[in-house]
Design an enzyme around this catalytic site. Structure first.
Site, PDB file in Angstrom:
ATOM      1  N   LEU A 194       0.828  -1.212   0.000  1.00  0.00           N
ATOM      2  CA  LEU A 194       0.000   0.000   0.000  1.00  0.00           C
ATOM      3  C   LEU A 194       0.860   1.259   0.000  1.00  0.00           C
ATOM      4  O   LEU A 194       1.894   1.327   0.675  1.00  0.00           O
ATOM      5  CB  LEU A 194      -0.923  -0.003   1.224  1.00  0.00           C
ATOM      6  CG  LEU A 194      -1.889  -1.187   1.351  1.00  0.00           C
ATOM      7  CD1 LEU A 194      -2.817  -0.980   2.540  1.00  0.00           C
ATOM      8  CD2 LEU A 194      -2.686  -1.403   0.067  1.00  0.00           C
ATOM      9  N   GLY A 234       1.448  -9.334   6.219  1.00  0.00           N
ATOM     10  CA  GLY A 234       1.884  -8.615   7.406  1.00  0.00           C
ATOM     11  C   GLY A 234       1.936  -7.133   7.121  1.00  0.00           C
ATOM     12  O   GLY A 234       2.224  -6.720   5.987  1.00  0.00           O
ATOM     13  N   GLY A 235       1.663  -6.284   8.136  1.00  0.00           N
ATOM     14  CA  GLY A 235       1.677  -4.838   7.924  1.00  0.00           C
ATOM     15  C   GLY A 235       0.717  -4.449   6.823  1.00  0.00           C
ATOM     16  O   GLY A 235      -0.455  -4.809   6.842  1.00  0.00           O
ATOM     17  N   ASP A 236       1.208  -3.695   5.831  1.00  0.00           N
ATOM     18  CA  ASP A 236       0.355  -3.261   4.720  1.00  0.00           C
ATOM     19  C   ASP A 236       0.713  -4.006   3.432  1.00  0.00           C
ATOM     20  O   ASP A 236       0.533  -3.498   2.338  1.00  0.00           O
ATOM     21  CB  ASP A 236       0.478  -1.743   4.517  1.00  0.00           C
ATOM     22  CG  ASP A 236       1.899  -1.319   4.155  1.00  0.00           C
ATOM     23  OD1 ASP A 236       2.821  -2.133   4.369  1.00  0.00           O
ATOM     24  OD2 ASP A 236       2.080  -0.191   3.659  1.00  0.00           O
ATOM     25  N   GLU A 237       1.209  -5.244   3.584  1.00  0.00           N
ATOM     26  CA  GLU A 237       1.595  -6.037   2.428  1.00  0.00           C
ATOM     27  C   GLU A 237       0.603  -7.180   2.212  1.00  0.00           C
ATOM     28  O   GLU A 237       0.235  -7.888   3.157  1.00  0.00           O
ATOM     29  CB  GLU A 237       3.004  -6.619   2.621  1.00  0.00           C
ATOM     30  CG  GLU A 237       4.076  -5.549   2.763  1.00  0.00           C
ATOM     31  CD  GLU A 237       5.435  -6.159   3.048  1.00  0.00           C
ATOM     32  OE1 GLU A 237       5.512  -7.406   3.154  1.00  0.00           O
ATOM     33  OE2 GLU A 237       6.405  -5.401   3.171  1.00  0.00           O
TER      34      GLU A 237
END
Length: 324
Positions: A194, A234-237
């Site tokens: 993102l 994970g995170g924005d992936e």
């Protein structure tokens, strides 16, 4: 029954008294004519409720009607019977007595039926123990079923991202390896990162970030769930595996549709949040490769998309061509 036989029969009471057995006799009409004192001690049934009365006058509670019918058929046809069990209400307390009786028909010298004589035994403790065991087995079965259900839930949770409901990185590692097991793979891999997500988290806080991730997951799913398996890495992936992608151009169209879908603003507490997405694609069409290699190629393409100004897609296709 002769006097000698009756005397021998009743002298056996001394031996029966060691256990909880008792002796009984009936006449040809199935009326009780005798039972040993041990019966009163065990059952607390008053003698006057039994002597002179036909079998069955005392309240008998039989759960197995077929077995009860078979028992009475034995009596009517003067056949011996063994270990017939029934229950009756206790006289001195609540609950039931379980009794087990056996009997043999008695005939005179001319073969005329005279009645029955036999033994009785209190099996209440045995029956109650069996009932407790059955209840424990039932409870254990239910408990095991609950454990199996919980185990399945835990297994599913181990492969699921709790925020978005998508598959997680652990599931991705399993699926990408499985998709490349064939000697002529048609797997395409999409990696999505993102754009401007960190700025939203820093400005509006983690609740806003969570809302964005949930919305992104829903939009990616709506766009390509028919052809691809979707993961939050994970995170924005995010990642999408296309297990049977005929051409990289098909995956590219999905990537462009995802970029367009993620450009639509996301409402959060009166504010409209805007993000974008950079996408890297790699294909293993017809060329055996490893998960590590395919991921590295897609990640390289993702880096190129970000370097090209973000909000775009770059792809790499590893394909065996004629003459090579």
């Amino acid at each position: 029954m002769s006097i000698e036989d009756r005397s021998t029969f009743r002298n056996l009471e001394d031996f029966a008294g060691i256990a909880s057995d008792w002796f009984w006799e009936t006449d040809a009409e199935h009326r009780f004519t005798y039972f040993s004192a041990r019966m009163v001690e065990v059952t607390h049934i008053p003698p006057e409720e039994v002597l002179g009365h036909k079998r069955g006058r005392h309240p008998v509670l039989q759960d197995d009607e077929a077995a009860f019918d078979d028992h009475w058929d034995d009596l009517e046809n003067h056949r011996p019977f063994r270990n017939f069990e029934y229950r009756t209400k206790r006289h001195t307390s609540d609950g039931y007595l379980w009794l087990r009786v056996s009997g043999d028909p008695v005939f005179d010298d001319n073969g005329v039926f005279q009645g029955y004589r036999g033994t009785g035994h209190d099996v209440t403790k045995e029956k109650e123990a069996l009932a407790r065991l059955e209840a424990l087995n039932t409870a254990l079965t239910i408990h095991n079923q609950e454990l199996d259900s919980l185990r399945r839930e835990l297994e599913l949770a181990a492969f699921e991202d709790p925020l978005t409901g998508l598959k997680n990185r652990r599931a991705f590692d399993v699926d990408i390896a499985r998709s490349l097991e064939t000697t002529r793979p048609h797997t395409a891999l999409m990696l999505i990162d993102l754009d401007r997500f960190k700025a939203i988290n820093d400005t509006f806080g983690h609740p806003a970030g969570d809302m964005v991730l949930i919305t992104v997951a829903a939009r990616i799913t709506e766009t390509c769930c028919i052809e691809g398996d979707i993961y939050r890495m994970g995170g924005d992936e995010f990642a999408v595996i296309f297990p049977t992608c005929a051409a990289i151009a098909i995956a590219r169209r999905y990537a462009e549709d995802i970029i367009a879908a993620l450009q639509a603003p996301i409402a959060f507490e009166g504010s409209m949040l805007s993000i974008g997405a950079s996408v890297g694609l790699a294909s293993a069409k017809n060329v055996p490769t490893s998960p590590h290699h395919l991921i590295a190629e897609a990640d390289k393409m993702l880096y190129q998309a970000k370097s090209a100004g973000r909000n775009c897609v770059r792809h790499h296709e590893n394909e065996r061509r004629a003459g090579t």
